[in-house]
Design a protein around this motif. Structure first.
Motif, PDB file in Angstrom:
ATOM      1  N   GLY A 146      19.975 -12.470  15.528  1.00 44.21           N
ATOM      2  CA  GLY A 146      18.938 -11.465  15.680  1.00 44.21           C
ATOM      3  C   GLY A 146      18.710 -10.979  17.092  1.00 44.21           C
ATOM      4  O   GLY A 146      19.118 -11.605  18.081  1.00 44.21           O
ATOM      5  N   ILE A 147      18.043  -9.829  17.178  1.00 45.50           N
ATOM      6  CA  ILE A 147      17.652  -9.255  18.469  1.00 45.50           C
ATOM      7  C   ILE A 147      16.174  -8.899  18.432  1.00 45.50           C
ATOM      8  O   ILE A 147      15.641  -8.467  17.403  1.00 45.50           O
ATOM      9  N   TRP A 148      15.522  -9.101  19.560  1.00 43.55           N
ATOM     10  CA  TRP A 148      14.163  -8.613  19.776  1.00 43.55           C
ATOM     11  C   TRP A 148      14.310  -7.267  20.478  1.00 43.55           C
ATOM     12  O   TRP A 148      14.983  -7.175  21.501  1.00 43.55           O
ATOM     13  N   ARG A 149      13.713  -6.231  19.893  1.00 44.95           N
ATOM     14  CA  ARG A 149      13.940  -4.894  20.395  1.00 44.95           C
ATOM     15  C   ARG A 149      12.639  -4.085  20.385  1.00 44.95           C
ATOM     16  O   ARG A 149      11.641  -4.498  19.793  1.00 44.95           O
ATOM     17  N   GLU A 154      15.701  -0.214  22.091  1.00 46.93           N
ATOM     18  CA  GLU A 154      16.163  -0.872  23.305  1.00 46.93           C
ATOM     19  C   GLU A 154      16.093  -2.379  23.079  1.00 46.93           C
ATOM     20  O   GLU A 154      15.044  -2.906  22.696  1.00 46.93           O
ATOM     21  N   THR A 155      17.192  -3.061  23.298  1.00 49.21           N
ATOM     22  CA  THR A 155      17.217  -4.506  23.111  1.00 49.21           C
ATOM     23  C   THR A 155      16.525  -5.202  24.273  1.00 49.21           C
ATOM     24  O   THR A 155      16.824  -4.949  25.439  1.00 49.21           O
ATOM     25  N   ILE A 156      15.583  -6.083  23.923  1.00 44.41           N
ATOM     26  CA  ILE A 156      14.891  -6.880  24.944  1.00 44.41           C
ATOM     27  C   ILE A 156      15.579  -8.226  25.100  1.00 44.41           C
ATOM     28  O   ILE A 156      15.831  -8.686  26.212  1.00 44.41           O
ATOM     29  N   LEU A 157      15.913  -8.868  23.977  1.00 42.92           N
ATOM     30  CA  LEU A 157      16.563 -10.182  24.027  1.00 42.92           C
ATOM     31  C   LEU A 157      17.491 -10.312  22.835  1.00 42.92           C
ATOM     32  O   LEU A 157      17.079 -10.121  21.691  1.00 42.92           O
ATOM     33  N   VAL A 160      17.501 -20.344  17.064  1.00 47.96           N
ATOM     34  CA  VAL A 160      16.798 -19.559  16.057  1.00 47.96           C
ATOM     35  C   VAL A 160      15.504 -19.079  16.689  1.00 47.96           C
ATOM     36  O   VAL A 160      14.716 -19.872  17.215  1.00 47.96           O
ATOM     37  N   TYR A 161      15.309 -17.763  16.678  1.00 43.07           N
ATOM     38  CA  TYR A 161      14.130 -17.153  17.305  1.00 43.07           C
ATOM     39  C   TYR A 161      12.888 -17.471  16.485  1.00 43.07           C
ATOM     40  O   TYR A 161      12.843 -17.235  15.283  1.00 43.07           O
TER      41      TYR A 161
END
Length: 725
Positions: free
Chosen positions: A119-122, A137-140, A154-155
């Motif tokens: 996954g991505i935090w965006r 925009e991807t943050i992490l 795992v986020y």
């Protein structure tokens, strides 16, 4: 909306269709257990070694069973197709990205797909989010982070410091465990802060007070955890300090479930109070105000209550018990009310205002605050609606109903601190989820997202029936099926239940149930048994502790009613449930195996004589009772599945699965259940994912595999049955 609120101790009109409900007699209890019999003591439990989570002998047993069970299920010619469908559904890019308002009005989202398995935090703008193709925009990037650090991260979420929300605390789990490491992250530079806050792996929490101060509750070493394995101590950590230099500000008791710190912030992010929550048990808690001099003062709140929101200076609270306030006002179980917070902190006898009093067949499922309004999801007979309440310090709160689809599940999403906008979702068993942006001030709404149909629901219908439980209580349940379903008992039927912890089973759109089961002619049933929250806290209370058997009888009543209506019959009826629901399936197996031909038992509780000694189990004594107290042990003995497994019973071949990384419900429960069944000569399929935590899937690929295994098993047991059976 990101205002931090105190947490409770839980670190968590009927339409009768078809034939009339049938009266039943009370299910006979299992034969009394004999002390000294199988697994009534540690010495008489031959499989206690399976509780060594990663012990060499235990893992050899797991690997042997995984090989055998995967060989059977993945060797079925239908598995590949089911897996392909499940993987496509869980990785689909046309899902609704769950939006979260940031303080500056941007939209955050955590996203997983085939290219971003972990996954991505965006982030994007609200205007962009509302388009068909948002510019994210991807943050992490959790996949990239895992690769760089050689970890299976795992986020588990982020907590950002208001009002600019630049500094964030990122929680990362190794393989899906509840225990996390916490690391400080700069969301502008998109880098972890060099020398910033970093907390080692532990269950617990961390809350921003200001840019240089956290409240942390962790494992600080011997004597700092409760008997449930959660934090007992809250400390104040300053930037630059090591954890052992942090100042202790509150210490609970070893018998508590947990303690933690939090803040109450207004819509501008300004702290109005710093609070400590002491979870005395799973349902009862104390909230303490942290004073400027470092002392604490217990606030006068019901022991069973939740602080829901702070809106226009009004502190909104739900009580889960009848309660007389210091003002002399009497509140009923399920009531939502509010105080002027400043007046109440100055004088606990200040009067409160009643906002919502649910009726007997109603429940408050969610409460959210926008900048100026309160939005409440209020359900009647398991059907949702949403109401907007306007604070009025001098009189009753005005109420208006939002114009949402009826007979659906209504979900309240993120709300804005800057205005009165809130995301609201609507879904049903056959209605794909839609997401609307609602202005709670005006009632105006606009649909911003909708998922396309994921299965062909044409020619399908949803009915709500009721079954009469052993004590005469009417238990509602939903049946989803093809409209032309024959009422001849031949329909492969999957009955789902949970029945605990005041968790409501609400109608929802499941692409996997629809595609892998309903489209193929299966019938899907959800039972709204006691122990859940469908009709408020009293519906839960009716099946807690010594009354637990009522929930089992409710579930059995639904199964009998399905058979009585000729919707299905024993050879075609299977059950499914996880965690507490896994215990539910175990009780069904040991009490009424004559009703079913399949059971999917997911990450279950099973040995209820030892549940309180394993991982987080001690925290659930308020739900089940304490096996160390003779009176309570007696009622637990009547249904604990592990001890009540016996030879010579019509148990079907069951499918049990769990996760090695589950640090909430111990995998030993599932392992020992399978081992005991095999010892007694019953066939059993057992699968243990070596990652995944309590969700039994650390990433989307593992989730798709689990789903495909379940529906392959159900196909074999319920759809392959010859008609003459």
């Amino acid at each position: 909306m990101r205002r931090s609120l105190s947490l409770t101790a839980a670190l968590l009109a009927s339409t009768i269709l078809g034939a009339p409900a049938l009266a039943q007699t009370r299910t006979p209890p299992n034969p009394p257990l004999v002390e000294g019999g199988f697994a009534t003591t540690d010495a008489t439990d031959p499989y206690i070694w399976l509780e060594e989570v990663e012990g060499e002998r235990a893992m050899a047993w797991v690997n042997e069973h995984n090989t055998r069970s995967l060989g059977v299920l993945q060797g079925d010619p239908r598995y590949a197709g089911l897996h392909e469908q499940a993987l496509a559904l869980v990785q689909a890019r046309d899902r609704i990205p769950s939006p979260g308002f940031t303080h500056d009005g941007h939209i955050d989202n955590f996203w997983q797909d085939a290219s971003h398995v972990r996954g991505i935090w965006r982030r994007t703008t609200l205007d962009s989010y509302r388009t068909d193709a948002p510019e994210w925009e991807t943050i992490l990037d959790i996949d990239a982070l895992s690769t760089a650090e050689g970890k299976n991260w795992v986020y588990k979420g982020s907590s950002c410091l208001p009002p600019d929300e630049r500094l964030c605390l990122i929680s990362l789990s190794d393989g899906g465990k509840d225990a996390v490491v916490v690391r400080e992250f700069d969301s502008v530079t998109r880098q972890f802060v060099q020398g910033g806050f970093e907390l080692p792996e532990s269950k617990g929490g961390a809350t921003w007070v200001d840019a240089d101060t956290l409240l942390i509750s962790r494992d600080f070493g011997p004597g700092t955890l409760t008997s449930s394995g959660y934090p007992m101590v809250v400390k104040r950590l300053k930037r630059g300090q090591s954890i052992d230099q942090a100042e202790t500000i509150f210490t609970g008791q070893p018998s508590d479930v947990s303690v933690g710190g939090g803040t109450l912030r207004d819509a501008d992010g300004v702290i109005k109070a710093v609070i400590i929550n002491r979870g005395v048990n799973f349902y009862e808690s104390e909230t303490h105000l942290l004073n400027a001099d470092g002392t604490t003062t217990q606030l006068q709140l019901p022991a069973k209550s939740d602080i829901n929101a702070l809106v226009q200076g009004q502190l909104v609270v739900t009580t889960n018990q009848d309660w007389t306030a210091p003002s002399g006002q009497a509140f009923k179980t399920g009531d939502v009310f509010a105080w002027n917070m400043d007046a109440w902190l100055a004088d606990p006898a200040a009067p409160a205002q009643l906002i919502v009093r649910p009726g007997a067949r109603e429940s408050v499922e969610a409460v959210r605050a926008t900048r100026n309004k309160l939005v409440v999801a209020l359900y009647e007979n398991v059907r949702g609606a949403a109401y907007v309440y306007t604070p009025n310090p001098s009189g009753e709160w005005a109420r208006t109903r939002l114009a949402l689809a009826e007979n659906s599940t209504v979900g309240l999403g993120s709300s804005s601190d800057q205005d009165d906008r809130i995301f609201v979702s609507v879904a049903g068993y056959l209605s794909p989820s839609t997401l609307s942006l609602v202005d709670a001030a005006t009632g105006q709404m606009a649909q911003v997202k909708a998922i396309p149909p994921k299965f062909d629901a044409s020619g399908m219908t949803v009915e709500q029936h009721e079954a009469r439980s052993a004590d005469g209580t009417m238990i509602p349940y939903f049946v989803v099926h093809k409209t032309d379903m024959p009422l001849d008992g031949s329909n492969a039927t999957l009955l789902y239940g949970y029945g605990g912890f005041q968790v409501s089973q609400l109608p929802g759109y499941s692409p996997t149930v629809g595609k892998l089961w309903l489209e193929r002619g299966g019938v899907y049933v959800v039972a709204n048994v006691r122990g859940g929250g469908e009709f408020g806290p009293n519906w839960h209370e009716a099946a807690r502790q010594q009354n637990r058997q009522r929930a089992h009888e409710d579930f059995q009543a639904v199964a009998q009613d399905l058979i009585a209506r000729n919707i299905t019959s024993q050879p075609h009826l299977g059950v499914m449930g996880g965690s507490q629901g896994g215990l539910f399936m175990g009780a069904m197996l040991t009490q009424r195996p004559d009703l079913i031909n399949a059971a999917v038992i997911q990450v279950p509780l099973f040995d209820m004589f030892r549940f309180h000694r394993l991982l987080a189990g001690a925290s659930w004594r308020a739900e089940y009772g304490d096996p160390d107290i003779p009176e309570q042990r007696a009622w637990i003995a009547e249904y604990s599945p592990y001890q009540n497994l016996r030879a010579g019973q019509p148990y079907p071949e069951v499918f049990i699965h769990t996760s090695t990384k589950d640090d909430r419900v111990h995998p030993g429960h599932a392992r020992k259940a399978a081992a005991r069944l095999e010892e007694l000569g019953y066939p059993v399929l057992f699968y243990e994912n070596t990652d995944g935590g309590h969700a039994a899937g650390a990433n989307l690929r593992e989730t798709a595999r689990r789903i495909a295994l379940e529906y392959t098993y159900l196909t074999r047991r319920l759809m392959d049955v010859p008609a003459e059976e």
